[in-house]
Scaffold this active site. Structure first.
Site, PDB file in Angstrom:
ATOM      1  CE  LYS A 221      41.511  19.289  32.424  1.00 20.17           C
ATOM      2  NZ  LYS A 221      42.496  18.306  32.902  1.00 20.17           N
ATOM      3  NE  ARG A 257      46.550  19.251  26.730  1.00 17.62           N
ATOM      4  CZ  ARG A 257      45.218  19.143  26.612  1.00 17.62           C
ATOM      5  NH1 ARG A 257      44.431  19.606  27.581  1.00 17.62           N
ATOM      6  NH2 ARG A 257      44.684  18.564  25.556  1.00 17.62           N
TER       7      ARG A 257
END
Length: 279
Positions: A221, A257
């Site tokens: 991210k 994840r």
């Protein structure tokens, strides 16, 4: 129906959820696995690399992403779920969707967890979850993908996010849903500044202490680039992704994840071995 693993391994390691984006526009790997064959092959490769489960999604939730129709999303994800299960029939697969109709069709195709970044806020979503009876992951997102990064604001990000997740879990429990099937996700990067993300990650133990399994998703991210400026390309964020996955494991998160399954699995195994030896 296959039980989805929502508790850590016996050695304390979180379950590793491999990401299968069947989209042309996801922030990290959009378009690389957009066909059924490519997505199937990618999912099988992630399982070979050590993933405990897979998360299949057909609608990008990156900042600024536009929604897709139910039919288009279904056309993307259902064949992939069926193709993976045809090859590996005992694979736990999560459907990453905000739409109750897509969740229903995906579960009928073989998915065994509903991962909803919208925390079941759509009309009929709690009732659909009750009908399906599979575990549900409730994620915090401020706003919607198109606008969530415009100007995120909180009075106290940790308490605000925890309160929201508690409220959404309460709505689901009011339908009679089994508490043991609820997973929480603080939503790193979904309507949060760098400081918000860091505060949430520093407080993961607080979310774990709420008594429900926590899913942690921060792989590749953008906050990693905000800390390490050269990491402009999402593919260059492996080090940061592993660092926060290890932190999530130490905090007691049940699932991480990730995109980079093999590297993450190895890091988690080594960390668990060291910690267990020390214990």
């Amino acid at each position: 129906m296959l039980a989805f693993p929502i508790r850590p391994h016996s050695d304390g390691r979180p379950q590793v959820m491999g990401i299968v984006n069947v989209t042309p526009d996801s922030f990290s790997d959009g378009g690389r696995h957009a066909s059924t064959q490519a997505a199937r092959d990618h999912g099988l490769a992630l399982l070979e690399a050590g993933a405990d489960c897979l998360d299949v999604g057909g609608e990008s939730t990156r900042p600024g992403a536009d929604p897709v129709s139910e039919s288009e999303e279904l056309d993307r994800v259902a064949p992939v779920i069926e193709a993976i299960l045809a090859e590996r029939p005992h694979t736990p697969i999560s459907i990453d969707t905000m739409k109750p109709s897509v969740a229903r069709a995906a579960v009928h195709a073989g998915a065994s967890l509903w991962n909803d970044v919208n925390a079941l806020r759509a009309d009929t979503a709690p009732e659909t979850a009750m009908e399906l009876g599979v575990p549900v992951c409730l994620m915090h997102m401020q706003g919607e993908p198109r606008t969530m990064q415009a100007a995120p604001h909180y009075d106290d990000v940790v308490n605000d996010v925890a309160r929201y997740l508690g409220q959404r879990a309460g709505v689901l429990l009011a339908t009679g849903f089994d508490r043991n099937l609820i997973v929480l996700d603080p939503g790193i990067g979904f309507g949060k500044t760098l400081e918000h993300n860091l505060q949430l990650m520093a407080s993961l133990e607080h979310f774990v202490s709420l008594g429900l399994p926590v899913l942690f998703g921060a792989s590749r991210k953008r906050f990693i680039q905000a800390i390490d400026d050269p990491a402009v390309d999402a593919m260059d964020r492996l080090g940061g992704s592993i660092a926060v996955a290890l932190h999530a494991a130490r905090a007691g998160c049940a699932i991480v994840r990730v995109h980079d399954v093999r590297e993450t699995v190895q890091a988690l195994k080594v960390q668990a071995a060291v910690l267990n030896a020390g214990a």
